[in-house]
Design a protein around this motif. Structure first.
Motif, PDB file in Angstrom:
ATOM      1  N   VAL A   1       0.780  -0.946  -0.144  1.00  0.00           N
ATOM      2  CA  VAL A   1       0.038  -0.023   0.140  1.00  0.00           C
ATOM      3  C   VAL A   1       0.992   1.348  -0.065  1.00  0.00           C
ATOM      4  N   GLY A   2       0.519   2.371  -0.229  1.00  0.00           N
ATOM      5  CA  GLY A   2       1.169   3.456  -0.180  1.00  0.00           C
ATOM      6  C   GLY A   2       0.589   4.530  -1.279  1.00  0.00           C
ATOM      7  N   LEU A   3       1.580   5.603  -1.524  1.00  0.00           N
ATOM      8  CA  LEU A   3       1.308   6.635  -2.366  1.00  0.00           C
ATOM      9  C   LEU A   3       2.319   6.713  -3.371  1.00  0.00           C
ATOM     10  N   ASP A   4       1.946   6.757  -4.710  1.00  0.00           N
ATOM     11  CA  ASP A   4       2.839   7.221  -5.922  1.00  0.00           C
ATOM     12  C   ASP A   4       2.457   8.619  -6.509  1.00  0.00           C
ATOM     13  N   GLY A   5       3.369   9.290  -6.301  1.00  0.00           N
ATOM     14  CA  GLY A   5       3.231  10.698  -6.738  1.00  0.00           C
ATOM     15  C   GLY A   5       3.831  10.946  -8.104  1.00  0.00           C
ATOM     16  N   SER A   6       4.434  10.045  -8.579  1.00  0.00           N
ATOM     17  CA  SER A   6       5.209  10.484 -10.151  1.00  0.00           C
ATOM     18  C   SER A   6       4.173  10.538 -10.845  1.00  0.00           C
ATOM     19  N   ARG A   7       4.663  11.323 -12.215  1.00  0.00           N
ATOM     20  CA  ARG A   7       4.003  11.949 -13.241  1.00  0.00           C
ATOM     21  C   ARG A   7       2.684  10.883 -13.587  1.00  0.00           C
TER      22      ARG A   7
ATOM     23  N   THR B   1      -4.158  10.676  -9.410  1.00  0.00           N
ATOM     24  CA  THR B   1      -5.119   9.994  -8.371  1.00  0.00           C
ATOM     25  C   THR B   1      -4.550  10.011  -7.310  1.00  0.00           C
ATOM     26  N   LEU B   2      -3.447  11.190  -6.790  1.00  0.00           N
ATOM     27  CA  LEU B   2      -3.003  11.094  -5.611  1.00  0.00           C
ATOM     28  C   LEU B   2      -3.838  11.424  -4.448  1.00  0.00           C
ATOM     29  N   GLU B   3      -4.742  12.243  -4.539  1.00  0.00           N
ATOM     30  CA  GLU B   3      -5.497  12.681  -3.548  1.00  0.00           C
ATOM     31  C   GLU B   3      -6.472  11.641  -3.062  1.00  0.00           C
ATOM     32  N   LEU B   4      -6.942  10.831  -4.129  1.00  0.00           N
ATOM     33  CA  LEU B   4      -7.606   9.722  -3.798  1.00  0.00           C
ATOM     34  C   LEU B   4      -6.971   8.496  -2.887  1.00  0.00           C
ATOM     35  N   GLN B   5      -5.586   8.380  -3.554  1.00  0.00           N
ATOM     36  CA  GLN B   5      -4.787   7.434  -2.966  1.00  0.00           C
ATOM     37  C   GLN B   5      -4.431   7.692  -1.560  1.00  0.00           C
ATOM     38  N   GLU B   6      -4.423   8.932  -1.338  1.00  0.00           N
ATOM     39  CA  GLU B   6      -4.185   9.458  -0.097  1.00  0.00           C
ATOM     40  C   GLU B   6      -5.337   9.341   0.970  1.00  0.00           C
ATOM     41  N   ARG B   7      -6.571   9.362   0.432  1.00  0.00           N
ATOM     42  CA  ARG B   7      -7.678   8.972   1.356  1.00  0.00           C
ATOM     43  C   ARG B   7      -7.760   7.602   1.627  1.00  0.00           C
ATOM     44  N   LEU B   8      -7.511   6.882   0.848  1.00  0.00           N
ATOM     45  CA  LEU B   8      -7.516   5.270   0.938  1.00  0.00           C
ATOM     46  C   LEU B   8      -6.270   5.002   1.873  1.00  0.00           C
ATOM     47  N   LEU B   9      -5.110   5.623   1.905  1.00  0.00           N
ATOM     48  CA  LEU B   9      -3.988   5.045   2.795  1.00  0.00           C
ATOM     49  C   LEU B   9      -4.542   5.726   4.204  1.00  0.00           C
ATOM     50  N   ASP B  10      -5.000   6.645   4.353  1.00  0.00           N
ATOM     51  CA  ASP B  10      -5.518   7.262   5.594  1.00  0.00           C
ATOM     52  C   ASP B  10      -6.334   6.241   6.342  1.00  0.00           C
ATOM     53  N   GLU B  11      -7.249   5.813   5.525  1.00  0.00           N
ATOM     54  CA  GLU B  11      -8.255   4.663   5.943  1.00  0.00           C
ATOM     55  C   GLU B  11      -7.579   3.406   6.309  1.00  0.00           C
ATOM     56  N   VAL B  12      -6.746   2.932   5.515  1.00  0.00           N
ATOM     57  CA  VAL B  12      -6.076   1.616   5.619  1.00  0.00           C
ATOM     58  C   VAL B  12      -5.287   1.888   7.166  1.00  0.00           C
TER      59      VAL B  12
END
Ligand SMILES: [Zn+2]
Length: 262
Positions: free
Chosen positions: A85-91, A96-107
């Motif tokens: 799990v995590g975030l990928d901020g590459s180009r 989708t970074l904000e959505l990724q962030e929301r999910l990681l927060d929940e996880v």
């Protein structure tokens, strides 16, 4: 030998490799790319005490697999190991970074609710955001930053937050990776391969080759390769000491082990 982050289910002939991985490695953490893959892999990889399958949703396929969000969150309680799990901020994935962030927060919140988990985290191009989330969920368990590629300052912050790191042969082949590795506390590092994604001349690193980072560690930390390899094994025992279900290899060697502080 230890591989704390590999995608064993994605190697050609994974099922043929499985017994060999179990035999050659002390411990292997198979990270999954989606909750459905976790379910399937857990079923077919069952029966190997020292090969564990982690529940994940890879940020690179987050967009395609958003519908598996619920499946991910509701299963956190059913496993000790979370990843990838995590975030990928590459180009390619920044959209989708904000959505990724929301999910990681929940996880991470779910991990904290269920007593803390071992979490293998992807943080490419988004280290600060990943660290912010870890900081706001201090009880999430043991965050293990896989193939960390942030700045030296972000690395220091990760160390201060109590993060662990998994480092692989592909990472230490690059100058930047070596520089970061040299700044990590060796007693919080575990070997990984990230195979079959990580490869050398097109040939994936095999899970038993993760230990080859001992040579780089030996050079960077001025210790013998054997000493470094022993440190990795001590690290593994120390980190997994708090797992709900001690592993067989740990039980067998428990009496011989000194009690290390967590
Ligand atoms: Zn990976």
């Amino acid at each position: 030998m230890i591989d704390f982050h590999c995608h064993l289910d994605l190697y050609p002939e994974a099922l043929r490799l499985l017994p060999e991985v179990s035999r050659r490695n002390l411990f292997t953490l198979v990270v999954s790319t989606s909750p459905r893959a976790w379910q399937a892999t857990s079923r077919v990889f069952a029966g190997y005490d020292n090969v564990r399958v982690a529940l994940g949703l890879h940020p690179e396929i987050f967009e395609k697999k958003q519908s598996e969000r619920e499946l991910l969150l509701e299963n956190v309680r059913n496993t000790q190991f979370i990843g990838e799990v995590g975030l990928d901020g590459s180009r390619r994935f920044v959209g989708t970074l904000e959505l990724q962030e929301r999910l990681l927060d929940e996880v991470l919140a779910e991990c904290a609710v269920h007593g803390g988990k071992f979490i293998s985290l992807h943080s490419r191009g988004a280290a600060t955001r990943v660290l912010d989330l870890i900081e706001s969920h201090r009880d999430c368990g043991v965050p293990v930053l896989h193939w960390f590629s942030g700045t030296p300052k972000e690395l220091r912050r990760a160390v201060d937050l109590g993060c662990w790191f998994s480092v692989g042969p592909a990472m230490v082949q690059a100058e930047k990776g070596r520089r970061l590795f040299a700044e990590m506390p060796l007693n919080r590092v575990l070997p990984e391969t990230d195979g079959p994604f990580a490869a050398r001349n097109g040939i994936p690193w095999m899970p038993w080759e993760a230990i080859s980072i001992s040579d780089a560690a030996s050079e960077l930390f001025g210790r013998s390769a054997d000493d470094v390899a022993r440190t990795f094994e001590d690290n593994l025992r120390r980190v997994l000491k708090h797992s709900e279900k001690p592993l067989d290899f740990m039980r067998a060697q428990e009496s011989a082990q000194r009690d290390l502080p967590f």
